[in-house]
Design an enzyme around this catalytic site. Structure first.
Site: not given
Ligand code: MG
Length: 178
Positions: A3, A29, A58, A81, A108, A128
């Protein structure tokens, strides 16, 4: 999975992909700033033949940016997200667009909301998990589902099963979860 939190550029991402090629990198990512769609597409063209996926999204706000990511063929996996994009409603819109292009959506963040979203989505293979207890502090919410052998169970109680942590009113410093 790396990430990179929007902190690399194209040249550095390609350099790192080559330097780390012996470490079986599954995906890189969000290496670039979110609106740099052309850069994402170019990275995908270079990294996919190396066996590395490119993921992102994200830091898209609303579902419109996901249309760009999809139509410009920028990423292999979309990672909204849910809070930033506009909640479950926006997440469902993103999943609907992604399903028409066979692109997985792995949101996310961890916790009750993304777990419920993933369980309810036909295009989200995994969720996640962030260990909110890792720092030994008090999380914002109680009843946080903890994975057991890679799986979580979600509650059917209101509010996604969350309750505010009463310790927060006693001056105990919370651990950020986002
Ligand atoms: Mg992330």
């Amino acid at each position: 999975m790396l990430d990179c939190y929007m902190s690399w550029d194209e040249e550095y991402t390609i350099l790192m992909a080559h330097k780390l090629k012996d470490y079986a990198i599954r995906w890189i990512e969000e290496p670039l700033m979110p609106e740099f769609y052309d850069g994402y597409r170019r990275l995908k063209d270079i990294l996919n033949p190396m066996g590395i996926l490119v993921t992102g999204g994200e830091h898209e706000f609303t579902h419109y940016g996901f249309r760009e990511l999809i139509e410009k063929n920028c990423v292999n996996i979309l990672q909204p997200d849910i809070g930033r994009t506009g909640g479950i409603t926006a997440f469902k819109k993103i999943c609907a667009m992604a399903s028409a292009y066979n692109i997985p959506v792995i949101p996310h963040g961890s916790g009750c909301v993304p777990y419920h979203a993933v369980i309810s989505s036909t295009v989200s293979p995994i969720a996640e998990y962030i260990d909110v207890y890792a720092d030994g502090g008090s999380p914002h919410f109680i009843h946080e589902p903890i994975p057991i052998n890679g799986f979580v169970e979600v509650a059917d109680t209101p509010g996604f099963g969350y309750e505010l942590n009463p310790e927060l009113s006693t001056g105990v410093k919370p651990v950020p979860i986002w």
